[in-house]
Design a protein around this motif. Sequence first.
Motif, PDB file in Angstrom:
ATOM      1  N   VAL A 110      43.563  63.867  69.729  1.00 42.07           N
ATOM      2  CA  VAL A 110      43.010  63.893  71.089  1.00 42.07           C
ATOM      3  C   VAL A 110      44.063  63.431  72.101  1.00 42.07           C
ATOM      4  O   VAL A 110      44.259  64.047  73.151  1.00 42.07           O
TER       5      VAL A 110
ATOM      6  N   PHE B 139      46.756  56.186  79.159  1.00 35.35           N
ATOM      7  CA  PHE B 139      47.645  57.212  79.727  1.00 35.35           C
ATOM      8  C   PHE B 139      48.367  56.704  80.963  1.00 35.35           C
ATOM      9  O   PHE B 139      49.511  57.028  81.210  1.00 35.35           O
TER      10      PHE B 139
ATOM     11  N   LEU C   2      38.174  55.873  73.212  1.00 34.73           N
ATOM     12  CA  LEU C   2      38.038  56.871  74.288  1.00 34.73           C
ATOM     13  C   LEU C   2      37.844  56.212  75.650  1.00 34.73           C
ATOM     14  O   LEU C   2      38.364  56.674  76.666  1.00 34.73           O
ATOM     15  N   ALA C   3      37.095  55.107  75.635  1.00 31.91           N
ATOM     16  CA  ALA C   3      36.832  54.403  76.887  1.00 31.91           C
ATOM     17  C   ALA C   3      38.127  53.859  77.502  1.00 31.91           C
ATOM     18  O   ALA C   3      38.203  53.620  78.708  1.00 31.91           O
TER      19      ALA C   3
ATOM     20  N   LEU D 152      41.081  55.436  77.111  1.00 31.91           N
ATOM     21  CA  LEU D 152      42.084  56.511  77.115  1.00 31.91           C
ATOM     22  C   LEU D 152      42.788  56.659  78.474  1.00 31.91           C
ATOM     23  O   LEU D 152      44.017  56.802  78.528  1.00 31.91           O
ATOM     24  N   THR D 153      42.011  56.617  79.560  1.00 30.91           N
ATOM     25  CA  THR D 153      42.623  56.799  80.886  1.00 30.91           C
ATOM     26  C   THR D 153      43.607  55.670  81.186  1.00 30.91           C
ATOM     27  O   THR D 153      44.729  55.919  81.633  1.00 30.91           O
ATOM     28  N   ASP D 154      43.192  54.440  80.924  1.00 32.22           N
ATOM     29  CA  ASP D 154      44.099  53.316  81.157  1.00 32.22           C
ATOM     30  C   ASP D 154      45.339  53.417  80.272  1.00 32.22           C
ATOM     31  O   ASP D 154      46.443  53.075  80.695  1.00 32.22           O
TER      32      ASP D 154
ATOM     33  N   GLN E  19      48.089  51.340  82.179  1.00 33.85           N
ATOM     34  CA  GLN E  19      47.439  50.191  82.814  1.00 33.85           C
ATOM     35  C   GLN E  19      46.524  49.499  81.817  1.00 33.85           C
ATOM     36  O   GLN E  19      45.309  49.499  81.963  1.00 33.85           O
TER      37      GLN E  19
END
Lengths: 80, 223
Positions: A39, A14, A7-8, A10-12, A17
């Motif tokens: 998810v 998406f 989860l930590a 996940l943003t990268d 990066q």
Amino acid sequence: MNCTDFLAKLTDYFDGQIDPELLIEVKEHLGSCHHCEVVVDTTRKTIDIYRGHQPYEFPEELSERLRTAVMNRCKASVSK
Amino acid sequence: MAVETQSTTEDLTDLPPEIVATLQAEPPHPDLELVERAKAGDTSAFEQLVRQYERQIFRTAQHITQNREDAEDITQDVFFKAFQKLDQFQGNSKFSTWLVRIAVNESLMRLRKRKTSKTVSMDQDVQTDEGSIPRDFAEWRPNPEQNYSQSELAEILRKTIAGLPPGFRTVFTLRDIENLSTEETAEALGLSVPAVKSRLLRARLQLRERLSRYFRKTKEGSK
Ligand SMILES: [Zn+2]
């Protein structure tokens, strides 16, 4: 990699990066964890739905009205 | 060859550093020319900029304030302020990012005015862990929209994003709906890049969790 680690990242993930080595770990986790797979899939759909359906209309009439009002204020402030 | 290199270097050192940086990097953004013309008093150039960005500014304001009349007022105020402060725009960021930053400030100010009892800031509600741990692991229908009409769907999306704290809502709007980069979003909000990333993650996960109630695959007959 466990679900919290995943989860930590996940943003990268998406945003594309992410280090190639870490990406391998991320993909391994996704391949073995159905929860995280869901998810990822549903988060992607969340973003796509908001992108695809602008919930707020901005009709030409409003655009023109706002622009006219703005320009009148700007011009009035200059001519003072 | 050596002479040529030298003379180029000399030419560059005569110029202000920000111009040198521009020459060495990408070609200047077309907005910069419009901004320069507007600074010189050409109101039609400024009108062109309004035309280009009023939609984005309006939507940003409406997403943050969740109120149409506020968004209309804010859009006007943003462009009027930008016009008056045009000399302060140095071209270090995109003109659109600069506008969005003004729009975010105006919108948050408007929210604060409306909810006098509650403080509203970009930092609000970031301490809570609510929604940052996924709980709903149901798959969605292949096309999650299929059970709803366009107007029902719009209502669901509005209600869902309105339920997020303003700080999360704003980051999601700029980054995912208006397509600003993470760096541009950080700049527009006066936040660090890691702060934007952490808010974005929570915003996405909270929205996902809430939308899941509507879009999850269910047994036949039930919605
Ligand atoms: Zn997992």
